[in-house]
Design a protein around this motif. Structure first.
Motif, PDB file in Angstrom:
ATOM      1  N   THR A 536      46.515  41.960  36.738  1.00  0.00           N
ATOM      2  CA  THR A 536      45.107  42.333  36.731  1.00  0.00           C
ATOM      3  C   THR A 536      44.778  43.037  38.041  1.00  0.00           C
ATOM      4  N   GLU A 537      43.486  43.313  38.255  1.00  0.00           N
ATOM      5  CA  GLU A 537      43.047  44.074  39.417  1.00  0.00           C
ATOM      6  C   GLU A 537      43.106  43.243  40.696  1.00  0.00           C
ATOM      7  N   ALA A 538      43.264  43.942  41.819  1.00  0.00           N
ATOM      8  CA  ALA A 538      43.136  43.309  43.131  1.00  0.00           C
ATOM      9  C   ALA A 538      42.353  44.245  44.039  1.00  0.00           C
ATOM     10  N   GLU A 539      42.988  45.322  44.540  1.00  0.00           N
ATOM     11  CA  GLU A 539      42.274  46.234  45.440  1.00  0.00           C
ATOM     12  C   GLU A 539      41.030  46.832  44.786  1.00  0.00           C
ATOM     13  N   ARG A 540      41.147  47.251  43.542  1.00  0.00           N
ATOM     14  CA  ARG A 540      39.993  47.851  42.871  1.00  0.00           C
ATOM     15  C   ARG A 540      38.959  46.801  42.466  1.00  0.00           C
ATOM     16  N   GLY A 541      39.381  45.548  42.363  1.00  0.00           N
ATOM     17  CA  GLY A 541      38.467  44.505  41.924  1.00  0.00           C
ATOM     18  C   GLY A 541      37.778  43.751  43.036  1.00  0.00           C
ATOM     19  N   ILE A 542      38.386  43.720  44.232  1.00  0.00           N
ATOM     20  CA  ILE A 542      37.837  42.852  45.275  1.00  0.00           C
ATOM     21  C   ILE A 542      36.482  43.316  45.819  1.00  0.00           C
ATOM     22  N   PRO A 543      36.138  44.600  45.848  1.00  0.00           N
ATOM     23  CA  PRO A 543      34.789  44.945  46.322  1.00  0.00           C
ATOM     24  C   PRO A 543      33.689  44.280  45.499  1.00  0.00           C
TER      25      PRO A 543
END
Length: 715
Positions: A536-543
């Motif tokens: 799943t997302e990490a960099e794109r999801g953390i904001p």
């Protein structure tokens, strides 16, 4: 005996000339139970080394032991690779946009991963990620400018700072690999060993202090990196046609590498420490000084801590072994682990001690199942006493007891600092390590104009080094306008008149942007769309995750400057070290995370699994009761991680299950910030236009106002 360095150079030369050489064959890995230290000489055999572009087969094959030992597919690929050349050398010559499975494993040792864009449907669009190797995070001016150019010319227009003080360059096409690699090499850089089954980038505090202990730690990290750099020339053969572009090594490094007095080396091999098979898996080392845990010391295979005397003179090192983050979901026999004390060595022995640890893992680490090949599993299986005993045989001495050390602290080095040599350095926050757009252009302009070297931090941030005091004001202004500086204000309040003035300024001129305190210690891996392992997302999801956590903080009444270490990864491999976070998000399904709680701000405690399969849209249902009770039941100055450990997961789980929401209270205004209710209501009306709270907008304009005053004063 021919030294490793000269042998590697000779080997490269004969490869280019198409000559025949004789190489000692590798006598196989000894069994896991064997602690014998002898290395026998074996018969030499002649190997024809073809000219460039011709087929190159393995030049060294292990002698089969009496009992066949199961080995993973990657071990066989390494065996037949001619010291990490074949079949990559052939695959690079084809017209296909990708390389085959074996070459995909081999190119990792050269510092690259093959990837494709998982957001796109249909035929796969292949590209390559390149990772540099920068011991201590040191990046010379020329290399930074080259990486900046390469990102635009051959990448996706951004640079990615990693959690191991390196660059990642995404989106490089196969046809451009040699151009990009050779450009990095000719600009004082390297990608050799940034990936693959060998020693990775060696961490050290990035701060360019002139203090003896910091400089000694950084020099030690450089020496360890040099000691464990491959010697057989495969990297330079592949990317610069055999030209070896290396600075002279310190004599103590060459001596330690070539020393075989305790059976550590493969005699007459192009790879005296690694042999044909290299290590069972990746190997990570960090060096630091007491109190400074900016390197996440205990997450490494080997942690090295400088020990000084009362006058600050380095005397030796404490060693820690067995750390590592990676694990596999639903497989409890895999786990993250903290390094534990091994002992103390005098400073002149550090290279020999590290080499002995590496060789112990090389000879005894599992090579049949890569899930269990990291050194942490060897130590967990053996126990620290047996491990220490075997290492001491390769070291040739007994380890002394570890020296007492003070408490650890996490140090980010953001903002302006004195170097101690008359110069300044400035630490800049970079969200998830991604440099692009206006930030990238501004950094390029400053670094090029002032001829600055930079350093990358293990927290995905960047430090500008060697700044003259006269340059501080113009650099501060440029950085602030690009949103790259973090300003910390003293407690106080502001009048409505001042707020209006700042709002007018915002309307007519670009003002500095400000980083939410929750972002300052947050980290995320790249994950989707390019990482093939991401669930799943990490960099794109953390904001968005951080914004939602900020909203929860506001809702439950937590102060704006309360800090929680938050880290996110798209899979359980742990590249952003989520298992050390106070609140860790580990991808366990599409739009779903496993939540980990219990790490501490100084990165000395391992978090534990709190909940599985938490859907992204349900985060508030879990986080609200946790933060609400931390606000009301936490002890004075108790961190969120310490609070969760003290209360216990059973109680935390009960709070989540019985949560009915924050109890509604009469709307109030913040008397510490606003002078009267009328001011609050006017600010609240403005804030709603920007989807913010009155408090958030007020804090933003206060910071802008203070920054304008600060920039006006200068220094």
């Amino acid at each position: 005996m021919t030294t490793a360095t000269s042998y590697g150079a000779a080997h490269s030369a004969v490869l280019k000339e198409g000559k025949k050489i004789q190489i000692g064959s590798y006598d196989g890995l000894r069994s896991r139970n064997s602690v014998g230290l002898s290395r026998k000489h074996v018969n030499l055999f002649s190997v024809s080394i073809a000219r460039p572009n011709a087929l190159i087969r393995a030049v060294s094959t292990p002698v089969k032991p009496e009992t066949e030992t199961k080995r993973s597919k990657v071990e066989i690929i390494k065996e037949h690779s001619n010291f990490i050349r074949y079949p990559l050398n052939e695959e690079l010559l084809t017209d296909a946009p990708n390389i085959n499975e074996s070459a995909t494993q081999i190119i990792k040792f050269h510092g690259s991963y093959q990837q494709y864009n998982r957001d796109e449907r249909g035929a796969r669009s292949y590209s390559f990620m390149l990772r540099t190797k920068n011991p201590c995070g040191k990046v010379p001016n020329k290399l930074y400018l080259t990486m900046d150019d390469l990102a635009d010319q051959f990448g996706i227009g951004t640079l990615r700072l990693t959690t191991r003080q390196t660059f990642q360059l995404h989106g490089v096409l196969k046809k451009n690999l040699k151009t990009v690699m050779s450009s990095i090499i000719h600009s004082m850089g390297s990608t050799l060993g940034a990936c693959g089954d060998l020693n990775r980038n060696v961490l050290a505090p990035a701060a360019p202090f002139a203090r003896k202990d910091y400089q000694f730690a950084q020099q030690t990290a450089d020496n360890i990196a040099a000691l464990l750099t491959p010697q057989s020339g495969f990297y330079y053969d592949m990317w610069v046609d055999g030209e070896k572009i290396m600075s002279a090594e310190p004599p103590e490094v060459v001596k330690a590498r070539n020393d075989n007095s305790h059976g550590t080396n493969f005699p007459d091999s192009p790879e005296p420490i690694y042999g044909t098979q290299f290590l069972p898996r990746k190997f990570k080392i960090a060096v630091t000084v007491p109190t400074d845990n900016s390197v996440d010391l205990l997450t490494n295979d080997v942690g090295v801590v400088v020990v000084t005397d009362a006058d600050g003179e380095p005397q030796g090192f404490n060693l820690y072994v067995g750390g590592g983050m990676g694990r596999t979901h639903r497989l409890e026999t895999t786990f993250p682990r903290l390094a534990e004390p091994l002992g103390y060595v005098p400073k002149e022995d550090i290279l020999y001690a590290v080499k002995a640890i590496v060789v112990t893992q090389r000879e005894n680490g599992r090579r049949d199942d890569r899930k269990y090949s990291r050194m942490k599993y060897l130590i967990s299986s053996w126990g620290i006493e047996k491990f220490r005993s075997v290492v001491e045989q390769y070291y040739g001495k007994k380890f002394e007891p570890s020296r007492e050390l003070p408490e650890w602290e996490f140090k980010s080095y953001l903002g302006w600092h004195e170097q101690g040599d008359g110069g300044l350095f400035c630490g800049l926050h970079v969200d998830s390590g991604r440099i692009g757009g206006e930030m990238k252009a501004t950094l390029r302009e400053i670094i090029e104009k002032y001829n600055l070297d930079v350093r990358l931090t293990p927290n995905q941030n960047i430090i500008l080094c060697g700044i003259r005091k006269a340059w501080k004001r113009p650099i501060t202004t440029a950085l602030a306008q690009a949103g790259l500086l973090v300003f910390v204000l003293l407690a106080g309040f502001v009048s409505f008149f001042s707020i209006v003035l700042v709002l007018i300024n915002i309307a007519h001129a670009q003002q500095p942007k400000y980083v939410d305190p929750l972002n300052l210690n947050a980290m995320a891996c790249p994950a989707l769309p390019l990482c093939p392992l991401a669930i799943t997302e990490a960099e794109r999801g953390i904001p968005d995750i951080l914004k939602r956590i900020r909203a929860v903080f506001e809702k439950v009444g937590l102060k704006y400057n309360e800090s929680v270490v938050i880290r996110a990864t798209g899979c359980p491999n742990g590249c952003a070290r989520p298992y050390m976070a106070e609140l860790g998000f580990v991808g366990d399904g599409p739009n779903s995370y496993q939540l980990w709680l219990g790490g501490t701000p100084n990165q000395t405690s391992l978090a534990r699994t709190f909940m599985n399969k938490v859907k992204i849209h349900d985060l508030e249902k879990v986080l609200e009761p946790l933060f609400y009770n931390w606000k009301r039941k936490g002890q004075s100055k108790e961190s969120f991680g310490d609070f969760t450990n003290r209360v216990g997961f059973e109680t935390l789980q009960e709070w989540v299950e019985k949560w009915d929401g924050v109890v509604a209270t009469r709307s109030t205004y913040n008397l510490r910030l606003f002078t009267d209710k009328d001011t609050y209501e006017k600010m609240d009306e403005l804030a709603k236009l920007q989807n913010k709270t009155a408090h958030q907008l007020a804090m933003e304009v206060i910071r802008n106002y203070a920054s304008a005053q600060q920039n006006g004063k200068g220094e």
